[in-house]
Structure formats: C-alpha cells, structure tokens
Design a protein around this motif. Structure first.
Motif, mmCIF file in Angstrom:
data_model
loop_
_atom_site.group_PDB
_atom_site.id
_atom_site.type_symbol
_atom_site.label_atom_id
_atom_site.label_comp_id
_atom_site.label_asym_id
_atom_site.label_seq_id
_atom_site.Cartn_x
_atom_site.Cartn_y
_atom_site.Cartn_z
ATOM 1 N N GLY A 451 0.816 -1.205 0.000
ATOM 2 C CA GLY A 451 0.000 0.000 0.000
ATOM 3 C C GLY A 451 0.847 1.251 0.000
ATOM 4 N N PRO A 452 0.243 2.388 0.235
ATOM 5 C CA PRO A 452 0.997 3.634 0.311
ATOM 6 C C PRO A 452 1.972 3.584 1.481
ATOM 7 C CG PRO A 452 -1.360 4.044 0.113
ATOM 8 C CD PRO A 452 -1.202 2.588 0.381
ATOM 9 N N PRO A 453 3.062 4.338 1.417
ATOM 10 C CA PRO A 453 3.997 4.383 2.557
ATOM 11 C C PRO A 453 3.268 4.809 3.819
ATOM 12 C CG PRO A 453 4.954 5.440 0.637
ATOM 13 C CD PRO A 453 3.518 5.177 0.289
ATOM 14 N N ALA A 454 3.587 4.146 4.917
ATOM 15 C CA ALA A 454 2.940 4.470 6.186
ATOM 16 C C ALA A 454 3.505 5.777 6.723
ATOM 17 C CB ALA A 454 3.147 3.345 7.183
ATOM 18 N N VAL A 455 2.619 6.680 7.112
ATOM 19 C CA VAL A 455 3.022 7.988 7.635
ATOM 20 C C VAL A 455 2.436 8.151 9.024
ATOM 21 C CG1 VAL A 455 2.937 10.481 7.290
ATOM 22 C CG2 VAL A 455 3.074 8.944 5.307
ATOM 23 N N PRO A 456 3.245 8.422 10.039
ATOM 24 C CA PRO A 456 2.708 8.609 11.390
ATOM 25 C C PRO A 456 1.761 9.799 11.425
ATOM 26 C CG PRO A 456 5.088 8.349 11.434
ATOM 27 C CD PRO A 456 4.715 8.534 9.999
ATOM 28 N N ALA A 457 0.716 9.659 12.233
ATOM 29 C CA ALA A 457 -0.220 10.766 12.396
ATOM 30 C C ALA A 457 0.451 11.905 13.145
ATOM 31 C CB ALA A 457 -1.460 10.293 13.146
ATOM 32 N N THR A 458 0.118 13.136 12.737
ATOM 33 C CA THR A 458 0.713 14.298 13.405
ATOM 34 C C THR A 458 0.163 14.485 14.797
ATOM 35 O OG1 THR A 458 -0.977 15.678 12.350
ATOM 36 C CG2 THR A 458 1.150 15.458 11.205
ATOM 37 N N SER A 459 -1.037 13.940 15.040
ATOM 38 C CA SER A 459 -1.636 14.006 16.381
ATOM 39 C C SER A 459 -2.419 12.723 16.627
ATOM 40 C CB SER A 459 -2.569 15.221 16.502
ATOM 41 O OG SER A 459 -3.631 15.102 15.563
ATOM 42 N N GLU A 460 -2.531 12.371 17.860
ATOM 43 C CA GLU A 460 -3.223 11.125 18.222
ATOM 44 C C GLU A 460 -4.733 11.356 18.175
ATOM 45 O OE1 GLU A 460 -2.455 7.613 21.388
ATOM 46 O OE2 GLU A 460 -2.819 9.607 22.239
ATOM 47 N N GLY A 461 -5.407 10.619 17.263
ATOM 48 C CA GLY A 461 -6.842 10.768 17.127
ATOM 49 C C GLY A 461 -7.612 9.836 18.046
ATOM 50 N N PHE A 462 -8.938 9.904 17.890
ATOM 51 C CA PHE A 462 -9.796 9.075 18.729
ATOM 52 C C PHE A 462 -9.546 7.582 18.492
ATOM 53 C CE2 PHE A 462 -13.757 6.673 19.240
ATOM 54 C CZ PHE A 462 -14.002 6.904 20.581
ATOM 55 N N GLY A 463 -9.347 7.198 17.218
ATOM 56 C CA GLY A 463 -9.122 5.791 16.904
ATOM 57 C C GLY A 463 -7.877 5.247 17.571
ATOM 58 N N SER A 464 -6.801 6.057 17.543
ATOM 59 C CA SER A 464 -5.562 5.611 18.187
ATOM 60 C C SER A 464 -5.739 5.473 19.688
ATOM 61 C CB SER A 464 -4.440 6.604 17.884
ATOM 62 O OG SER A 464 -4.151 6.623 16.499
ATOM 63 N N ARG A 465 -6.421 6.457 20.292
ATOM 64 C CA ARG A 465 -6.656 6.371 21.733
ATOM 65 C C ARG A 465 -7.533 5.166 22.074
ATOM 66 N NH1 ARG A 465 -7.303 11.930 21.004
ATOM 67 N NH2 ARG A 465 -9.575 11.774 21.245
ATOM 68 N N LEU A 466 -8.519 4.869 21.199
ATOM 69 C CA LEU A 466 -9.386 3.718 21.428
ATOM 70 C C LEU A 466 -8.587 2.420 21.364
ATOM 71 C CD1 LEU A 466 -12.264 2.659 21.853
ATOM 72 C CD2 LEU A 466 -12.540 2.640 19.359
ATOM 73 N N MET A 467 -7.669 2.324 20.406
ATOM 74 C CA MET A 467 -6.826 1.133 20.305
ATOM 75 C C MET A 467 -5.940 0.990 21.540
ATOM 76 S SD MET A 467 -5.798 1.459 16.268
ATOM 77 C CE MET A 467 -4.413 0.380 16.435
ATOM 78 N N GLN A 468 -5.351 2.107 21.965
ATOM 79 C CA GLN A 468 -4.498 2.058 23.147
ATOM 80 C C GLN A 468 -5.284 1.640 24.380
ATOM 81 O OE1 GLN A 468 -1.414 3.222 22.081
ATOM 82 N NE2 GLN A 468 -0.375 2.436 23.914
ATOM 83 N N LEU A 469 -6.485 2.184 24.500
ATOM 84 C CA LEU A 469 -7.348 1.828 25.634
ATOM 85 C C LEU A 469 -7.706 0.347 25.612
ATOM 86 C CD1 LEU A 469 -9.131 2.759 28.062
ATOM 87 C CD2 LEU A 469 -10.955 3.181 26.393
ATOM 88 N N SER A 470 -8.012 -0.159 24.424
ATOM 89 C CA SER A 470 -8.406 -1.578 24.312
ATOM 90 C C SER A 470 -7.263 -2.497 24.710
ATOM 91 C CB SER A 470 -8.860 -1.881 22.878
ATOM 92 O OG SER A 470 -9.997 -1.128 22.536
ATOM 93 N N VAL A 471 -6.053 -2.159 24.238
ATOM 94 C CA VAL A 471 -4.910 -3.044 24.483
ATOM 95 C C VAL A 471 -4.417 -2.925 25.921
ATOM 96 C CG1 VAL A 471 -2.511 -3.531 23.858
ATOM 97 C CG2 VAL A 471 -4.192 -3.029 22.076
#
Length: 507
Positions: A451-471
């Motif tokens: 796929g396209p080159p992976a680029v880190p998000a400039t800020s942590e969004g809701f989805g990232s926080r949700l993943m962190q919370l789940s794990v």
C-alpha cells in the motif's frame, strides 16, 4: 522321636500339600512290590511320618495302614542322608523293647531309604523289613532301594505340583467369582446404565439400571440386540462408531437417543473403554450409558433464552445505530464521525453474537471461541471487495466474552484505517496477521504490504486512543507501531490469561 514343635508344624503343613488323603497310590504299590522282591524281604513300605503316627501310602506284606510314631523305625531313617540299617532289632537298645519287635510283625532286620521333600524336609522312608536278622543289604540292593526312594519322591512331588495347580485354579476361580460379584454389585448400585462386551463386541452383560430404563426382559438385548434400542435415525451412526472403536481400540463415546420404557426416546451419552491384558490385547469392553435428556433440554431452553437476549441486545445496537444515523442527517457536519461510530457499534454487535452461548444448531460454522473466528466476523464487511487479501498464520488462541469487545474494537480500527489510508486502500495491498505464544503472552503481528507508505499521524486521534485503551486498559497488554515505507507494522503482546479464562489455546 520328636524334632521340635515348630518343625513338626512346618512338616505337617508341607505334608498337607501332597494331598495324601486322596489315595490313588497304585504306582507306589508297584514300587514296594519291586523293593520287596529286590531286597528279598517279606515286607516293604512307603511310610510318611506325621506328628502322632506313621501312615503307609503303599505296602507289601503288611495289613496295617498305620502305626503310632513312637514305634516307627522310619522316623529315624528319614533323619539321615543314606540308607538306615538295623541288622537285628533285638540287639539294638533303641528298638529291643519296641512293640513291633516284641510283637507282630516281629521286626528283626530293617533298611530304610529316606524320603526328602524338594525343600529338604524329611517326610518318611521307603523301607524293607524282615523277621530274620541280616547283616546288611547287598550293594545292588542298596543302589536299587535308593533309586526306588527317588522314584517315590518323583511321584509325590508330582502330586504336590498337581495339588498346587488345582489349588491355584480354585483360588483364581474364586477370585474371579468374587471380582465378578463385586463388579455386578457395584454396577447395580450406580445411577448409570453399565454394560460389558467380549473383545469382538458381543454384549454379554447389562446392569439393573439398563433393564429399569429400557423395560426390556432380562437378556433380550444381548449380542446385537442393543442396537435396536436406538432411535432409527441414530442406529447406523452408533453402529459405525462402535465398530470403529472395536477395530482401533479407541475409546467409544457418542450421544444417541435410547428408547425408554415409556416408549419415548431420551438422549443418552454412551461411553466405553477397553480392558487389556499384560500383552496389551483387549480382553473386554466396559461401558456406560448416561441419561442426559434433561441436560439437553436445559441447554436448548438456555439457547432460546440466550437467543432472545442476544436479539434484544442486537436491537439495542441497531437502535443506537439508527439514532446516530438520524442525528447525522440532522447535523451533516458530524456525518463522517457518525459513520465511524456506527461502524464501531456494529463491530461490537458482531463480537457479542460471536461469543454468546450457542447450541449445536446456532454456533458458527467454524472458529467458535477462537481468535481467527472473531477476526473473520470483524473483517466480514470487507470480504467481498478484499477476497483473500487478509491472511492469518500461526496459532489460534481461545477467546471469551471478556476479550471479545476490546479485540473487536482494536481490529475494527486497524481494518478501517487500512481500508482508508493503508494497504487495503489499493488493489495490490495485503495484510498478514501472525499469532504465536511468547512466554506468558500472545503476540499478534499486523503487517501491511503493497500500500501507500505508512506515515505517522501528526496528532493522536480518537481511533488511536481507542486502540491504546483496548490493548492496555482492557486487555492489560502493550502495543508498538512501526511506520515502514512498505506499510504499517503493529505488534501486540496480550497476556494469555486476558484472552480467555481457559488456559488452553487452540492450534
């Protein structure tokens, strides 16, 4: 001549093993007749010396069957290793006043070869007696009398072995009878139906519970009659499963419907294990039948309740999704956020339906209670478009209702992001998910390629926080992300105990 009470007790026990009271000493009669002729003596005896008497197992030239031990010449002869000779009893102080010397048969000459048991115990003597004094036996007569004494012991030891074999057979038969009686008593006290078969599968025993349950006459289901007790739809399956166990020796286990004495068919669990001898050959099968009809009805009732409860919960998910959609139509500016939220709620609904209690009729086609199964449910919306572009490898650990929700949210976010921005956003992209045990954790690697080159998000969004919370919060694990040029690489370490209450995973 006594040789100690303890010795006499031991001798008495040994003599009893020769089964002397059974008679049948024709061979010994021939031996005494030959001994008398060989030694030119009018009397020859096979004498067994007991505590109070000496008994004559075979005799030639004498009518008496026994005499008291205290007048026995053989009691002296049996204590030596060689032939015991008394040339003239009237001149021997030990015997001059003996009743058998002063009276009939008026013993003068005596020669006795000792009879010694296999363990060295003296039993008696083979003797010849004359009413006239003699200096001794000739060398030939001595040799002959010794050989004849050995032949007497061959006969007696043979009887002893036969008696021992018979005694052991009787003990074995009695032990078998007692064992069988105890087994039948125990089997009749058990709440289960108990049965047994011969190695070829012939049914030869059923306990009382079987006849109480089936109402069949005693013995009517022996042999192949048992299969007719099953529901017609279960007979072929039960027979095939039983034949497989007989052919392979594998334990037998099956659920079938068994005819009750009421005429109804009740669900029953049948089990059987083989009994093997020391060489491993099957000598018998022991089995049980357990009435599980009430449990199955309870499971079916629970399934109905669980299905109704699940249906209501899914209705709640649908209502919430509907409310979100309605709000999005009234407020177009939140439409994108509402769509993401609705998708997350539907992912939770699929996770809930996957881990709820299922019956044999409602459970998923495959993957029930395992990680790959719930992932396939989460990735279902992408299936038509993506086909085989998401690949699983490695282990397939068990999951339960506690881990299903955070796992559903986590992988829903990963799949959604991959479809929007990552490998699944282009036709050439693919995702691999590798799972393996690592110490006490389950490691899961998510790798995107093509796929396209992976680029880190400039800020942590809701989805990232949700993943962190789940794990981290809900599963007690940790997560690392690596934005590589070829695609995102994400690794999870989740404690095995957080995946499932059961310590056993599935491979």
């Amino acid at each position: 001549m006594a040789d100690g009470h303890g010795l006499e007790t031991d001798r008495a026990a040994l003599i009893a093993r020769y089964d002397l009271d059974a008679g049948g000493f024709a061979t010994l009669d021939q031996i005494t007749a030959f001994a008398a002729a060989l030694c030119e003596a009018p009397i020859a005896l096979v004498s067994i010396v007991e505590e109070q008497r000496q008994r004559f197992l075979a005799r030639t030239g004498l009518d008496a069957e026994e005499t008291p031990r205290d007048v026995s010449f053989c009691a002296h002869a049996m204590l030596g290793d060689a032939i015991f000779v008394v040339p003239d009893a009237t001149l021997e102080p030990r015997f001059a006043d003996n009743g058998l010397v002063t009276g009939a048969p008026f013993i003068r000459f005596y020669a006795g070869a000792p009879l010694i048991g296999g363990d060295g115990t003296p039993l008696g003597a083979l003797c010849v007696i004359d009413d006239r004094p003699r200096a001794d036996l000739t060398d030939l007569q001595r040799q002959g009398l010794t050989l004849l004494a050995r032949q007497v012991m061959v006969e007696l030891e043979g009887r002893r072995r036969d008696r021992a074999i018979i005694d052991q057979q009787e003990k074995d038969a009695q032990a078998l009878f007692e064992s069988d009686r105890m087994f039948r008593t125990l089997a009749d006290t058990m709440p289960q139906m108990v049965w047994s078969t011969l190695p070829d599968g012939y049914h030869d025993y059923y306990n009382a519970r079987w006849y109480e349950f089936t109402g069949m006459p005693f013995g009517s289901t022996d042999g192949e009659g048992w299969n007719g007790m099953f529901h017609p739809e279960d007979q072929d399956r039960a027979r095939a499963r039983w034949r497989h166990s007989l052919d392979t020796g594998e334990p037998y286990e099956i659920e079938y419907r068994l005819r009750h004495h009421s005429g109804d068919y009740r669900w029953t669990l049948g089990r059987a294990l083989p009994i093997r001898d020391a060489e491993g050959a099957i000598v018998r099968w022991i089995g049980t039948c357990t009435d599980i009809n009430d449990q199955i009805l309870m499971v079916e009732e629970r399934e109905v309740i669980a299905h109704e409860l699940s249906h209501r919960i899914k209705n709640i998910f649908s209502v919430i999704s509907g409310l979100i959609g309605l709000s999005a139509r009234e407020h177009p500016e939140i439409r994108a956020v509402a769509a993401d939220l609705r998708d997350r709620i539907m992912a939770l609904g699929r996770a809930h339906d996957f881990v709820r209690p299922h019956s044999s009729h409602s459970r998923p086609d495959h993957g029930e209670g395992a990680l790959w199964g719930i992932l396939e449910q989460i990735f279902a919306p992408y299936r038509d478009a993506l086909g085989p572009r998401i690949h699983f490898s490695g282990d397939n650990p068990a999951i339960d209702d506690r881990s299903a929700t955070p796992l559903a949210l986590l992988f829903h976010e990963l799949a959604t992001n991959a479809a929007k921005y990552g490998a699944l956003s282009v036709l050439e992209g693919k995702v691999t998910i590798d799972v393996k045990g690592e110490d006490k954790n389950i490691r899961i690697d998510w790798r995107e390629e093509g796929g396209p080159p992976a680029v880190p998000a400039t800020s942590e969004g809701f989805g990232s926080r949700l993943m962190q919370l789940s794990v981290e919060r809900q599963l007690g694990g940790r997560m690392t992300r690596d934005w590589r040029p070829e695609g995102l690489c994400l690794s999870l370490w989740i404690p095995a105990r957080s995946m499932s209450r059961s310590p056993v995973g599935r491979a």
